[in-house]
Design an enzyme around this catalytic site. Sequence first.
Site, PDB file in Angstrom:
ATOM      1  N   HIS A 312       0.855  -1.080   0.078  1.00  0.00           N
ATOM      2  CA  HIS A 312       0.023   0.225  -0.070  1.00  0.00           C
ATOM      3  C   HIS A 312       0.795   1.426   0.021  1.00  0.00           C
ATOM      4  O   HIS A 312       1.938   1.338   0.834  1.00  0.00           O
ATOM      5  CB  HIS A 312      -0.860   0.101   1.163  1.00  0.00           C
ATOM      6  CG  HIS A 312      -1.865   0.995   1.040  1.00  0.00           C
ATOM      7  ND1 HIS A 312      -1.881   2.390   1.257  1.00  0.00           N
ATOM      8  CD2 HIS A 312      -3.356   0.606   0.649  1.00  0.00           C
ATOM      9  CE1 HIS A 312      -3.054   2.921   0.988  1.00  0.00           C
ATOM     10  NE2 HIS A 312      -3.943   1.865   0.723  1.00  0.00           N
ATOM     11  N   ASP A 369      -7.788  -5.240  -0.317  1.00  0.00           N
ATOM     12  CA  ASP A 369      -8.198  -5.942  -1.180  1.00  0.00           C
ATOM     13  C   ASP A 369      -7.795  -7.406  -1.215  1.00  0.00           C
ATOM     14  O   ASP A 369      -8.555  -8.374  -1.884  1.00  0.00           O
ATOM     15  CB  ASP A 369      -7.817  -5.511  -2.461  1.00  0.00           C
ATOM     16  CG  ASP A 369      -8.151  -3.967  -2.763  1.00  0.00           C
ATOM     17  OD1 ASP A 369      -7.187  -2.995  -2.692  1.00  0.00           O
ATOM     18  OD2 ASP A 369      -9.492  -4.117  -2.823  1.00  0.00           O
TER      19      ASP A 369
END
Length: 434
Positions: A312, A369
């Site tokens: 991320h 996700d």
Amino acid sequence: MDNEIKGQLDEAIFGLNSKDYRFPIRHSTAGACGIDVRKLHSESGVLNYDPGFLSTASCQSKITYVDGENGLLLYRGYPIEQLAEKSSFSEVAYLLLHGELPKPEEFRSFSDIITHHTMVNEQLSAFFRGFRRDAHPMAVLCGVVGALSAFYPDAIHIHDPQERMNSCHRLLAKLPTIAAMAYKYSVGQPFVYPDNSLSYVGNFLRMTFSIPAEPYIVDPLVESALNKIFILHADHEQNASTSTVRLAGSSGANPYACIAAGIACLWGPAHGGANEATLAMLKEIGTPKNIPHFIERAKNRDDPFRLMGFGHRVYKNYDPRARVLAKTAAAIIERTGADDPIFETARELEQIARNDSYFIERQLYPNVDFYSGLILSAIGFPTSMFTALFALARTAGWIAQWNEMITDPEQKIGRPRQIYTGTTQRDYVDLDQR
Ligand code: SDX
């Protein structure tokens, strides 16, 4: 930089060609403060260069705060873990839009407005007929949500507070209906109209999975899991799709067109498309014995393969949303009895990656996700619908951010500069002279 030093800062001095340029500091209530460089080019003639905006604040915002180092995510100051546990998606949508948790009467009124805007104009159904049945739901959402601009021309009056709220309410209310229609169209089943007696999430589940031939009962555990997924995906500061909505909105464009632009950006596999890409990756890996081969591929700079659902830009320890969803995934998989081997592969992959120096050194942990796709798959959504569900949830954040931008007195049309590295001026040469 600790708060003490930050608090004493009131300007930054920048030296160039033995001249000092002074720029004011913009203080924050949490996280990094900023150097106001709006006059950098006009005063010094140089630009700051920051592709990907790694060190650039595009705006000031009061909506969401992410502390990547400490895995903190706050919506209007409330920790995401508490909201996921105690709140509902429609209450979180109110919180993001209005800044405070609603009082009982405020929530009743808001819920009533949203409920009574869930139907779409019957003409909109015709838009679906233009798509092939196997069209990706995100392609359908881009087209149909953008088409809403044609049904609500008054939405262009973006400086009218009531018109802005009308657009925000309609988008929040109609995205579930349109997403469900996209799914029904893809499986050749009839569209299901909203049922105003159901909750926001329950209504979406019924519009998606019920068929006219049989009764449909909303499963409370599934409703709770989807509620958590929507809450966790609702907003996330100035991510790529939110920045797209803001940039489109900065030109004064119709808000439905701005949200369609956000949907288009979210579709990318490096952003909202990662949940679909994660499931595709797990299916490609197949059984746990193949994991080491794919881990080696992910480390190979010459190989474009990446572990989807890992890493991320902001979270460099762990994504707090992933932690909430990891628990939810286990409960849903147990409840639905989903026995797809990908769930075992996912668990093994997470363990192996968490203990591998390449991922530890680069602080690459499972992100939101990684788990959301597993839960959606266990509930019965096809992978092609995953990003459409992300878009449904992120609409709550997009409308709140769009509304904040429109009312920001410092807001100007977004127009980045560039560092030109092309050919300098030259004269045209006739064809017979070349
Ligand atoms: C979302 O912005 C948001 O808030 C987004 C989001 C939201 O709510 O809106 O949180 C939603 O988009 C979550 C992210 C979903 N994307 C994925 O899961 C796709 C896989 N992840 C990567 O593409 C990547 O991690 C990003 C895009 C998420 C972040 O990329 P960065 O911050 O630009 O990091 P980078 O690409 O510069 O990588 C740093 C290093 C590189 O290696 P080196 O050059 O140091 O050798 O880490 C490596 C990268 O190669 N790396 C990975 C990796 N992610 C980064 N290596 C293998 N697998 C990965 N997933």
